[in-house]
Write a protein that holds these residues in place. Structure first.
Motif, PDB file in Angstrom:
ATOM      1  N   HIS A  45       1.265   2.111  14.346  1.00  0.00           N
ATOM      2  CA  HIS A  45       0.444   1.518  13.282  1.00  0.00           C
ATOM      3  C   HIS A  45      -0.843   2.303  13.078  1.00  0.00           C
ATOM      4  O   HIS A  45      -1.450   2.230  12.007  1.00  0.00           O
ATOM      5  N   LEU A  92       3.881   1.686   2.843  1.00  0.00           N
ATOM      6  CA  LEU A  92       3.518   0.585   1.955  1.00  0.00           C
ATOM      7  C   LEU A  92       3.080   1.068   0.574  1.00  0.00           C
ATOM      8  O   LEU A  92       3.424   0.458  -0.437  1.00  0.00           O
ATOM      9  N   LYS A  94      -2.169  -9.765   1.030  1.00  0.00           N
ATOM     10  CA  LYS A  94      -0.793  -9.307   1.290  1.00  0.00           C
ATOM     11  C   LYS A  94       0.167  -9.756   0.197  1.00  0.00           C
ATOM     12  O   LYS A  94       1.030  -8.987  -0.235  1.00  0.00           O
ATOM     13  N   MET A 117      -1.230  -4.153  -0.407  1.00  0.00           N
ATOM     14  CA  MET A 117      -1.263  -3.510   0.895  1.00  0.00           C
ATOM     15  C   MET A 117      -0.735  -2.080   0.812  1.00  0.00           C
ATOM     16  O   MET A 117       0.236  -1.792   0.126  1.00  0.00           O
ATOM     17  N   SER A 118      -1.379  -1.190   1.526  1.00  0.00           N
ATOM     18  CA  SER A 118      -0.883   0.175   1.669  1.00  0.00           C
ATOM     19  C   SER A 118      -1.127   0.587   3.104  1.00  0.00           C
ATOM     20  O   SER A 118      -1.773  -0.129   3.873  1.00  0.00           O
ATOM     21  N   GLU A 119      -0.635   1.781   3.468  1.00  0.00           N
ATOM     22  CA  GLU A 119      -0.859   2.252   4.831  1.00  0.00           C
ATOM     23  C   GLU A 119      -2.340   2.494   5.108  1.00  0.00           C
ATOM     24  O   GLU A 119      -2.768   2.529   6.263  1.00  0.00           O
ATOM     25  N   GLN A 173      -2.981  -0.904   6.228  1.00  0.00           N
ATOM     26  CA  GLN A 173      -2.009  -1.459   7.177  1.00  0.00           C
ATOM     27  C   GLN A 173      -2.538  -1.485   8.611  1.00  0.00           C
ATOM     28  O   GLN A 173      -2.438  -2.499   9.302  1.00  0.00           O
TER      29      GLN A 173
END
Length: 617
Positions: free
Chosen positions: A194, A335, A550, A555-557, A560
């Protein structure tokens, strides 16, 4: 024993784990364990070979365990246990609705069989509040799926492995230690995957936006998959470990009898050796990676398809176009890619290395056998990380850290590094998945480096002679471009969609700022003046905002990692026991301070993302 209760429990288990339910239904008589007693006061399970009870004093131990979990773990949504015992503990713990999942590993079918005659677990088994694993049937893929499950993964920073009876520690110590270590390793992998630095994500989103037109006009990945699926039984994935050099003569001899997938770093090496790959893949966003394509091999490149992720550096596309190479951009399953609503142009690159990406593609094309060469994932005996012909030299990765893993062949350990460990874990997860779901066999023919669990270790020569016996009809079709009018229509639609996302994002940012102003005024008050109900209300407001962020598809990386760590860390704060309202008030204040810090970061990165979209669209 209550046979109807056993049938009810196993029927529920059939709905979530048919194999375990079937194994329990097959038992007609117990040979290793038996029940003793007929009430909670004297109920026990006796291990017949040792004549030892699972509990020394079942009623006293049950009371002690319940008291411990009530005071220390009553707020935990997820609990992990080894050993099912009589099941009395779990029946009692499941009455606490805070426990969303109780996960129990057990090595003895007979213990489960006996416990299923004692208590009704059917509802909780069906609802997956009680999740059972029979350890002899357990594999890494199942553990990965468990810890990545949306109901479990945010609890991983609160992970603890509980053993509620000394009997299990005495008789199953090694199993417990190995299982605990496997769970810890996967948790580390999830946390690292992550990330905690949005810098790479920022670069990836920027590159994807820059490359958006090239992506849409360059070909449709799903059309490519559909046309080329099951065209070849055998795939060879060529990576750039130090062992690659010794495999090149044999690879050249059998090149036309398998589909050859080549990592970007291997491509110049194969070109020098005169071995034409069918597909060259590239995953990274770095300018250094682009240099693997800063060359001109002329006719050698004819009929090769270069499959590049959309996060690639602009130099990669520049070099490919300069030398008239046929390439296709593919969205990674990130994402931000999903926000584009361009599913036909993705997805590839779940894993953390280009070799993992090649493996995913070989599996997606439904090869029956996937053969790995040059996949060392370790330094060789001289400390080299790559073959001598690698463009950055055989010491492209300096030795760092004191990390060792089991070597190919299983007889010793080899030196590796953290990133290679992560690549190997990605392989092991994927290998088990494709074996179970797609019936694909993976052979590790590297003949060196690290062992990759789940693969079959065989000499490359033996596999070539046994499997590669038919010339393929090459080249494969590699042009899947849309006509320019259709591509332009999709491009314009995507731009409009992204700008609408920016508008929604800006509205949410304003709402967040307003709530943060309210929160700041509350935090500025002296603690004695703080109203408990007021604190609970503002905490609920921020929970609602997090859900809204969300659900809006924003949401995107880039966000994230922040969201993942925020939710995990917040849960760590919230599960701590509170003896009274004053302690609960302190806990809420800590959570609100956490929200204040993290939501200011959310706003910053949402603004950065909006600026990127507005700049390149």
């Amino acid at each position: 024993m209550d046979k109807e209760l056993f049938l009810k429990n196993t029927q529920a288990l059939f709905e979530v784990d048919q194999i375990l339910a079937y194994e329990l239904r097959k038992i007609k008589q117990c040979f290793s364990f038996t029940l003793q007693g007929n009430s909670l006061e004297n109920l026990n399970i006796i291990h017949l070979p040792s004549k030892e009870g699972v509990y020394k004093n079942s009623y006293k131990e049950l009371g002690g365990n319940l008291s411990f979990f009530k005071t220390q773990y009553s707020k935990y949504p997820t609990l992990f246990f080894y050993g099912f015992g009589s099941g009395a503990l779990y029946k009692s713990l499941l009455a606490n609705q805070n426990h969303k999942q109780i996960i129990v590993f057990e090595s003895e079918l007979e213990i489960l069989y006996l416990a299923f005659h004692l208590f009704d677990f059917s509802k909780d088994i069906k609802n997956e509040r009680l999740i059972l694993f029979y350890t002899p049937n357990l594999n890494i893929a199942q553990l990965n799926a468990l810890l990545n499950h949306k109901k479990v993964k945010y609890s991983i920073k609160t992970y603890d492995f509980h053993i509620h009876s000394e009997f299990y520690l005495t008789h199953y110590k090694n199993i417990i230690q190995n299982l605990n270590q496997s769970l810890i390793d996967i948790i580390k992998f999830i946390v690292l995957s992550h990330g905690n630095d949005p810098k790479d994500s920022h670069i990836g989103i920027e590159h994807t936006l820059k490359n958006l037109k090239a992506l849409i006009f360059g070909g449709v990945f799903q059309h490519f998959l559909k046309h080329n699926r099951a065209k070849s039984k055998n795939a060879i994935i060529v990576s750039t470990g130090p062992s690659l050099t010794k495999q090149l003569p044999l690879l050249k001899e059998y090149a036309n009898k398998a589909t050859i997938f080549c990592a970007d770093s291997s491509y110049p090496i194969l070109a020098k050796a005169g071995i034409k790959p069918d597909y060259v893949l590239s995953l990274e966003r770095l300018a250094l990676t682009s240099e693997f394509f800063n060359n001109d091999f002329g006719e050698f490149d004819k009929d090769i398809l270069f499959l590049i992720t959309s996060v690639a550096h602009e130099n990669t596309l520049k070099y490919l176009e300069k030398n008239h190479r046929n390439y296709m951009l593919i969205l990674r399953p990130l994402l931000f890619s999903s926000l584009l609503k361009l599913d036909d142009f993705g997805y590839l690159g779940v894993g953390m290395s280009v070799a993992n990406m090649a493996y995913e593609l070989a599996a997606a094309l439904r090869h029956e056998n996937i053969i790995l060469i040059g996949q060392d994932l370790a330094y060789d005996d001289l400390g080299h990380s790559h073959p001598k012909d690698h463009i950055y030299g055989e010491q492209g990765d300096e030795i760092r850290g004191e990390i060792y893993t089991i070597a190919y062949g299983g007889e010793r350990k080899v030196r590796t590094q953290l990133s290679w460990q992560l690549f190997r874990q990605s392989f092991e997860k994927d290998i088990l998945f494709v074996k179970e779901k797609l019936k694909i066999t993976t052979y590790n023919c590297t003949e060196g480096g690290a062992r990759i669990e789940g693969s079959i270790e065989k000499p490359f020569k033996e596999i070539c002679e046994n499997l590669l016996n038919t010339n393929l009809n090459k080249p494969f079709k590699n042009d899947f471009r849309l006509n320019s009018k259709e591509a332009q229509k999709i491009y314009e639609k995507t731009k409009k969609h992204l700008l609408n996302q920016v508008k929604t994002s800006k509205e949410l940012i304003e709402e967040m700022k307003n709530k943060l102003n309210v929160l700041q005024s509350i935090l500025n008050e002296t603690e004695s003046n703080l109203d408990f109900k007021k604190l609970k209300k503002i905490e609920l407001d921020f929970q609602t905002l997090a859900t809204k962020m969300k659900s809006y598809g924003l949401m995107s990386e880039l966000l994230q990692a922040l969201v993942f760590h925020q939710e995990c860390d917040l849960l760590k704060l919230k599960v701590k026991p509170c003896k009274n309202q004053e302690e609960e008030k302190e806990q809420i204040l800590l959570c609100l301070k956490h929200y204040h810090e993290k939501f200011n970061e959310f706003i910053l990165y949402m603004q950065i993302q909006n600026e990127l979209i507005e700049k390149y669209i």
